[in-house]
Design a protein around this motif. Sequence first.
Motif, PDB file in Angstrom:
ATOM      1  N   UNK A 132      -5.727   5.422   9.684  1.00 13.93           N
ATOM      2  CA  UNK A 132      -6.807   4.977   8.693  1.00 13.93           C
ATOM      3  C   UNK A 132      -6.580   6.052   7.377  1.00 13.93           C
ATOM      4  N   UNK A 133      -6.792   7.308   7.839  1.00 11.97           N
ATOM      5  CA  UNK A 133      -6.779   8.336   6.699  1.00 11.97           C
ATOM      6  C   UNK A 133      -5.464   8.397   5.863  1.00 11.97           C
ATOM      7  N   UNK A 134      -4.169   8.255   6.792  1.00 13.32           N
ATOM      8  CA  UNK A 134      -3.124   8.096   6.188  1.00 13.32           C
ATOM      9  C   UNK A 134      -3.041   6.961   5.134  1.00 13.32           C
ATOM     10  N   UNK A 135      -3.268   5.632   5.624  1.00 14.21           N
ATOM     11  CA  UNK A 135      -3.477   4.804   4.809  1.00 14.21           C
ATOM     12  C   UNK A 135      -4.038   4.845   3.377  1.00 14.21           C
ATOM     13  N   UNK A 136      -5.329   5.242   3.554  1.00 12.04           N
ATOM     14  CA  UNK A 136      -6.082   5.555   2.607  1.00 12.04           C
ATOM     15  C   UNK A 136      -5.432   6.647   1.351  1.00 12.04           C
ATOM     16  N   UNK A 137      -4.904   7.628   2.105  1.00  8.57           N
ATOM     17  CA  UNK A 137      -4.223   8.589   0.990  1.00  8.57           C
ATOM     18  C   UNK A 137      -2.993   8.209   0.597  1.00  8.57           C
ATOM     19  N   UNK A 138      -2.295   7.089   1.200  1.00  4.62           N
ATOM     20  CA  UNK A 138      -1.055   6.657   0.579  1.00  4.62           C
ATOM     21  C   UNK A 138      -1.464   5.748  -0.600  1.00  4.62           C
ATOM     22  N   UNK A 139      -2.365   5.015  -0.488  1.00  2.00           N
ATOM     23  CA  UNK A 139      -2.874   3.913  -1.397  1.00  2.00           C
ATOM     24  C   UNK A 139      -3.408   4.917  -2.788  1.00  2.00           C
ATOM     25  N   UNK A 140      -4.006   6.049  -2.499  1.00  2.00           N
ATOM     26  CA  UNK A 140      -4.639   6.781  -3.605  1.00  2.00           C
ATOM     27  C   UNK A 140      -3.601   7.382  -4.313  1.00  2.00           C
ATOM     28  N   UNK A 145      -2.356  -5.413  -2.521  1.00  2.00           N
ATOM     29  CA  UNK A 145      -0.748  -5.289  -2.103  1.00  2.00           C
ATOM     30  C   UNK A 145      -0.281  -4.047  -1.894  1.00  2.00           C
ATOM     31  N   UNK A 146      -0.813  -2.898  -2.716  1.00  2.00           N
ATOM     32  CA  UNK A 146      -0.788  -1.423  -2.095  1.00  2.00           C
ATOM     33  C   UNK A 146      -1.244  -1.027  -0.990  1.00  2.00           C
ATOM     34  N   UNK A 147      -2.387  -1.665  -0.652  1.00  2.00           N
ATOM     35  CA  UNK A 147      -2.824  -1.141   0.759  1.00  2.00           C
ATOM     36  C   UNK A 147      -2.186  -1.840   1.811  1.00  2.00           C
ATOM     37  N   UNK A 148      -1.806  -3.074   1.497  1.00  2.00           N
ATOM     38  CA  UNK A 148      -0.791  -3.704   2.670  1.00  2.00           C
ATOM     39  C   UNK A 148       0.564  -3.137   2.763  1.00  2.00           C
ATOM     40  N   UNK A 149       1.074  -2.579   1.862  1.00  2.00           N
ATOM     41  CA  UNK A 149       2.202  -1.713   1.722  1.00  2.00           C
ATOM     42  C   UNK A 149       2.274  -0.565   2.629  1.00  2.00           C
ATOM     43  N   UNK A 150       0.994   0.136   2.267  1.00  2.00           N
ATOM     44  CA  UNK A 150       0.733   1.302   2.907  1.00  2.00           C
ATOM     45  C   UNK A 150       0.346   1.216   4.438  1.00  2.00           C
ATOM     46  N   UNK A 151      -0.210   0.107   4.692  1.00  2.00           N
ATOM     47  CA  UNK A 151      -0.058  -0.180   6.301  1.00  2.00           C
ATOM     48  C   UNK A 151       1.039  -0.379   6.911  1.00  2.00           C
ATOM     49  N   UNK A 152       1.839  -1.114   6.110  1.00  2.00           N
ATOM     50  CA  UNK A 152       3.295  -1.474   6.889  1.00  2.00           C
ATOM     51  C   UNK A 152       3.953  -0.363   7.069  1.00  2.00           C
ATOM     52  N   UNK A 153       3.996   0.664   5.970  1.00  2.00           N
ATOM     53  CA  UNK A 153       4.791   1.761   5.876  1.00  2.00           C
ATOM     54  C   UNK A 153       4.317   2.995   6.861  1.00  2.00           C
ATOM     55  N   UNK A 154       2.842   3.056   7.137  1.00  2.00           N
ATOM     56  CA  UNK A 154       2.354   3.814   8.075  1.00  2.00           C
ATOM     57  C   UNK A 154       2.559   3.477   9.476  1.00  2.00           C
ATOM     58  N   UNK A 155       2.358   2.191   9.513  1.00  2.00           N
ATOM     59  CA  UNK A 155       2.457   1.636  11.076  1.00  2.00           C
ATOM     60  C   UNK A 155       4.103   1.847  11.521  1.00  2.00           C
TER      61      UNK A 155
END
Length: 448
Positions: free
Chosen positions: A390-398, A432-442
């Motif tokens: 969760x933290x990694x996705x939020x950081x990547x989106x930011x 879409x940025x958040x979706x991409x962050x989830x895909x990349x982090x997972x």
Amino acid sequence: MEELNYRIPQSRHLETDGQGAKSKVLDERRQASVARALAPGLPGYVVDADGGVLADADGNRFIDLASGIAVTTVGASNAEVVAAINEAAAHFTHTCFMVSPYESYVAVAEKLNELTPGDHHKKTALFNSGAEAVENAVKIARAYTGKPAVVVFDNAYHGRTNLTMAMTAKNRPYKSGFGPLASDVYRAPMSYPLRDGLNGADAAARAIGMIESQVGAENLSCVVIEPIQGEGGFIVPADGFLHAIAQWCHDNDVVFIADEIQSGFQRTGTWFASEADGVIPDLITTAKGIAGGMPLSAVTGRAEIMDAPGPGALGGTYGGNPVACAAALAAIDVMEKHDLQSRARDIEAIIRDEFAPVLGLPEVAELRGRGAMVALELVDAAGHPNPALTAAVAQRAKAQGVLILTCGIDGNVIRFLPPLVIAEDTLRDGLRVVVEAIELETATSKVG
């Protein structure tokens, strides 16, 4: 969604990689002068904001999916709100309503009495913050019932003052090291469909059983509940849960208090989240989105309950400040004029559409919420809460120019609270940025 006008471009733009030079200087000043407990999440220092965008000192623009934690519902610099603030401030900035009254306080009370659920006779008292509203709602309930105990729920968040810390479930960062806390506060099990698998009736029976056996209606002044929990993880109780708790309160002379501080003012697609469940609270606490970013809060409820404290028993120097009252009247007018509750429902549909590609991932346990109050709960391969992801996705989106917030008792929930005036293209880009962050982090976690 309806096209609106904005002062600044409604797109993300990254002029710097991370914290820019001007923000860095400001951050050094912060570290030298501001208590370390106040640690901002965004690296850039905001100098302008409008619609769904925040602009920082170095020329970066961030898509705002946080709204100052559900505050800037009508935008952070709505023209009508700004005009109302200027007009009010030009006449007087303060008198203290308890000393020398003014019309705008009365007008806000009248409007809240009109808008909140139920057609019974209501009255309102105004304060400054959400926590202050919650504390005063409890005081009013105790004065009315003559009973001391307060029941709250698992995962609840009600504030950071002494009483509201006791009412809040999460220890860190809210309570650790700040005790002793207020007494006579009891915690009942909340309906959390993803985790408990219970329908509303069974979840309510479980909670009521605990209240009756461990507290007793004869000792209980009030039950305080968020119709959709905020900091706890945007938990939407199972159908029928709220209604059953409210009915038990009615049958047992217990005041039912809905904490709508985060969920109120069209955020969930209705004026108040209670409405979707057909619940009419005895008292309702509001703040956040009430005044377009100005500090204001309220307790509104049944006149006979609100009138239980005697003259002078409620108040505060700044409560119902005239400038904040003017802002509230303007913000509510904007909500009505642009039908922002319909816009909130449109925002929910867009969020669900954009997140469809990741809902099948095993790491995405649930997309839940209502209106523009929606969240994703993330888990690991075993189905356990995954705060690191969760933290990694939020950081990547930011890092890509999108501001989102995390929450949940386990820190594994991403919450979306965009301004209701956000442009559709801006919203979709941010999601879409958040979706991409989830895909990349997972994908990264699987490789690792």
